[in-house]
Design an enzyme around this catalytic site. Structure first.
Site, PDB file in Angstrom:
ATOM      1  N   GLY A  81       0.858  -1.188   0.000  1.00 52.45           N
ATOM      2  CA  GLY A  81       0.000   0.000   0.000  1.00 52.45           C
ATOM      3  C   GLY A  81       0.889   1.231   0.000  1.00 52.45           C
ATOM      4  O   GLY A  81       2.039   1.185  -0.455  1.00 52.45           O
ATOM      5  N   ARG A  82       0.347   2.314   0.533  1.00 50.27           N
ATOM      6  CA  ARG A  82       1.099   3.573   0.539  1.00 50.27           C
ATOM      7  C   ARG A  82       2.434   3.440   1.256  1.00 50.27           C
ATOM      8  O   ARG A  82       3.470   3.894   0.761  1.00 50.27           O
ATOM      9  CB  ARG A  82       0.266   4.666   1.216  1.00 50.27           C
ATOM     10  CG  ARG A  82      -0.910   5.150   0.396  1.00 50.27           C
ATOM     11  CD  ARG A  82      -1.707   6.166   1.183  1.00 50.27           C
ATOM     12  NE  ARG A  82      -2.389   5.524   2.290  1.00 50.27           N
ATOM     13  CZ  ARG A  82      -3.701   5.293   2.344  1.00 50.27           C
ATOM     14  NH1 ARG A  82      -4.465   5.690   1.364  1.00 50.27           N
ATOM     15  NH2 ARG A  82      -4.246   4.701   3.389  1.00 50.27           N
ATOM     16  N   ILE A  83       2.424   2.818   2.453  1.00 49.25           N
ATOM     17  CA  ILE A  83       3.668   2.768   3.240  1.00 49.25           C
ATOM     18  C   ILE A  83       4.662   1.802   2.599  1.00 49.25           C
ATOM     19  O   ILE A  83       5.855   2.105   2.492  1.00 49.25           O
ATOM     20  CB  ILE A  83       3.367   2.393   4.716  1.00 49.25           C
ATOM     21  CG1 ILE A  83       2.488   3.499   5.345  1.00 49.25           C
ATOM     22  CG2 ILE A  83       4.660   2.230   5.514  1.00 49.25           C
ATOM     23  CD1 ILE A  83       1.926   3.178   6.720  1.00 49.25           C
ATOM     24  N   THR A 124       6.402  -2.919  11.254  1.00 49.00           N
ATOM     25  CA  THR A 124       5.839  -1.627  11.691  1.00 49.00           C
ATOM     26  C   THR A 124       4.347  -1.591  11.346  1.00 49.00           C
ATOM     27  O   THR A 124       3.757  -0.515  11.273  1.00 49.00           O
ATOM     28  CB  THR A 124       6.549  -0.431  11.007  1.00 49.00           C
ATOM     29  OG1 THR A 124       6.520  -0.623   9.593  1.00 49.00           O
ATOM     30  CG2 THR A 124       7.967  -0.258  11.477  1.00 49.00           C
ATOM     31  N   SER A 125       3.743  -2.783  11.126  1.00 47.59           N
ATOM     32  CA  SER A 125       2.318  -2.791  10.745  1.00 47.59           C
ATOM     33  C   SER A 125       1.453  -3.007  11.991  1.00 47.59           C
ATOM     34  O   SER A 125       1.155  -2.043  12.708  1.00 47.59           O
ATOM     35  CB  SER A 125       2.058  -3.834   9.660  1.00 47.59           C
ATOM     36  OG  SER A 125       2.314  -5.151  10.130  1.00 47.59           O
ATOM     37  N   ARG A 126       1.090  -4.230  12.270  1.00 51.15           N
ATOM     38  CA  ARG A 126       0.352  -4.545  13.489  1.00 51.15           C
ATOM     39  C   ARG A 126       0.917  -5.827  14.075  1.00 51.15           C
ATOM     40  O   ARG A 126       1.234  -6.781  13.324  1.00 51.15           O
ATOM     41  CB  ARG A 126      -1.143  -4.727  13.187  1.00 51.15           C
ATOM     42  CG  ARG A 126      -1.911  -3.439  12.974  1.00 51.15           C
ATOM     43  CD  ARG A 126      -2.009  -2.601  14.249  1.00 51.15           C
ATOM     44  NE  ARG A 126      -2.792  -1.397  14.099  1.00 51.15           N
ATOM     45  CZ  ARG A 126      -2.295  -0.178  13.833  1.00 51.15           C
ATOM     46  NH1 ARG A 126      -0.996  -0.012  13.685  1.00 51.15           N
ATOM     47  NH2 ARG A 126      -3.094   0.864  13.751  1.00 51.15           N
ATOM     48  N   GLU A 168      -0.185  -5.506  22.857  1.00 50.43           N
ATOM     49  CA  GLU A 168       0.381  -4.238  23.361  1.00 50.43           C
ATOM     50  C   GLU A 168      -0.375  -3.755  24.586  1.00 50.43           C
ATOM     51  O   GLU A 168      -1.607  -3.890  24.625  1.00 50.43           O
ATOM     52  CB  GLU A 168       0.312  -3.175  22.260  1.00 50.43           C
ATOM     53  CG  GLU A 168       1.324  -3.444  21.182  1.00 50.43           C
ATOM     54  CD  GLU A 168       1.287  -2.423  20.040  1.00 50.43           C
ATOM     55  OE1 GLU A 168       0.884  -1.270  20.266  1.00 50.43           O
ATOM     56  OE2 GLU A 168       1.682  -2.813  18.943  1.00 50.43           O
ATOM     57  N   HIS A 180       5.911   1.243  19.525  1.00 51.98           N
ATOM     58  CA  HIS A 180       4.878   1.690  18.579  1.00 51.98           C
ATOM     59  C   HIS A 180       5.000   3.197  18.288  1.00 51.98           C
ATOM     60  O   HIS A 180       4.076   3.977  18.582  1.00 51.98           O
ATOM     61  CB  HIS A 180       3.482   1.332  19.101  1.00 51.98           C
ATOM     62  CG  HIS A 180       2.458   1.229  17.997  1.00 51.98           C
ATOM     63  ND1 HIS A 180       1.369   0.383  18.054  1.00 51.98           N
ATOM     64  CD2 HIS A 180       2.363   1.870  16.800  1.00 51.98           C
ATOM     65  CE1 HIS A 180       0.646   0.520  16.950  1.00 51.98           C
ATOM     66  NE2 HIS A 180       1.241   1.419  16.177  1.00 51.98           N
ATOM     67  N   ALA A 235       6.355   4.403  15.080  1.00 54.68           N
ATOM     68  CA  ALA A 235       6.778   4.600  13.690  1.00 54.68           C
ATOM     69  C   ALA A 235       6.284   5.913  13.092  1.00 54.68           C
ATOM     70  O   ALA A 235       6.956   6.517  12.263  1.00 54.68           O
ATOM     71  CB  ALA A 235       6.341   3.419  12.829  1.00 54.68           C
TER      72      ALA A 235
HETATM   73  C1  GLV Z   1      -0.462   3.661  13.934  1.00 56.64           C
HETATM   74  O1  GLV Z   1      -0.112   2.552  14.183  1.00 56.64           O
HETATM   75  C2  GLV Z   1      -1.474   3.982  12.968  1.00 56.64           C
HETATM   76  O2  GLV Z   1      -2.216   3.078  12.549  1.00 56.64           O
HETATM   77  O3  GLV Z   1      -1.576   5.157  12.623  1.00 56.64           O
END
Ligand code: GLV
Length: 326
Positions: free
Chosen positions: A155-157, A236-238, A267, A285, A287
């Site tokens: 996706g975007r990231i 860095t997702s979930r 978390e 968390h 990022a």
């Molecule tokens: C952070 O984890 C977000 O989803 O913005």
């Protein structure tokens, strides 16, 4: 009379000012959110809530909030909200996409580099007084340049991470449910790969999928077993995209070389098996946590709320079926 909005946790002041202008706010100006019970109590007379990913909106919770019209989540992810449940109850849900894309991609790379080049270990080594003399094999890690990066989710990231990888002259593979048109792949310098190929060929594997039933434990023992022994996993997702127990075992046994994690299955609890491992770089968390980006996320959430409560289609509506674009 202005509509009533609950802000569950501290936000940047720019957003508060905007919300105050158009709504009557109850503001919890604190680091800690409410318990589930307290949240329900405070929301009983509110039309809107500016929520964060620590606030859970299950169908059961929403059933008890018939007055709630808008949930404006200050995050791009919205797995803390039951979206079909919200849609069924005609509750608008909004998020904060795009403003955090580049910042999150920067941090993904920071984590990748810190893990590969043992930056956190080096810092601890020096501070504990162990740096006595230059040594040929001191804290040697893995090269990043010209290595293969496998992106799961584009996706975007994911795309923003791919752009950074080009600067390091990396080979970039990706896997996603939807394959991009070939000319877009070429433009981005990407190669599509089946998941097993990506797992087997990548030196770095970075996760950029949303948390869905299909992505829960997408990386577990069978996938870790397919990776190179020198592979480094970045998340860095979930958290629940990775089976943390299996990852802790793979890192401890040397099945893979390292992991850089910003997110966790439960978390803020982190699997105890990860906490003592030097080959895991663990972050809380953060990022998207630059001052500029977090400010933009707050302002965007405020804009979404004000629009929705003023009868305008919120710019970042998640359940678009509730308000199809004209
Ligand atoms: C952070 O984890 C977000 O989803 O913005």
């Amino acid at each position: 009379m202005k509509p009533k909005v609950l802000i569950t946790k501290r936000l940047y002041p720019e957003a508060i000012q905007h919300l105050r202008q158009f709504t009557e706010i109850e503001y919890n100006n604190a680091e800690e959110g409410f318990t589930a019970e307290e949240l329900l109590k405070r929301l009983a007379d509110k039309q809107g809530v500016v929520s964060q990913l620590t606030d859970k909106f299950t169908a059961e919770v929403m059933d008890k909030l018939p007055n709630l019209k808008v949930i404006s989540n200050v995050a791009v992810g919205f797995d803390n909200i039951d979206i079909p449940g919200a849609t069924k109850r005609r509750t608008l849900v909004t998020n904060t996409p795009e403003v955090l894309t580049e910042t999150t991609a920067d941090f993904t790379f920071a984590l990748l580099m810190a893990t590969a080049r043992r930056v956190v270990e080096g810092d601890a080594f020096l501070r504990s007084g162990q740096y006595q003399e230059w040594q040929i094999d001191l804290l040697c890690g893995y090269d990043i340049h010209h290595r293969t990066l496998g992106l799961i989710g584009l996706g975007r990231i994911g795309k923003a991470v791919a752009r950074r990888a080009r600067g390091f002259e990396m080979i970039v593979l990706y896997h996603d449910a939807v394959r991009l048109p070939r000319e877009v792949e070429r433009g981005l310098g990407l190669e599509f790969a089946p998941l097993d190929t990506l797992l087997a060929e990548s030196d770095f594997i970075s996760l950029h999928v949303p948390l869905l039933p299909e992505t829960h434990h997408l990386i577990g023992a069978p996938q870790l077993a397919k990776m190179k022994r020198t592979a480094i996993l970045i998340n860095t997702s979930r958290g629940p995209v990775v089976n943390e127990e299996a990852l802790a075992r793979a890192l401890a046994s040397g099945r893979i070389a390292g992991a850089g994690l910003d997110v966790y299955e439960h978390e803020p609890t982190v699997h105890t098996g990860l906490l003592d491992l030097k080959n895991a770089v663990l972050q809380p968390h953060i990022a998207s946590a630059s001052i500029d980006t977090r400010t933009r996320m707050c302002v965007m959430a405020a804009d979404n709320m004000v629009a929705a409560l003023n009868g305008r289609r919120p710019p970042n509506l998640v359940n678009v079926e509730l308000w199809p674009q004209a």
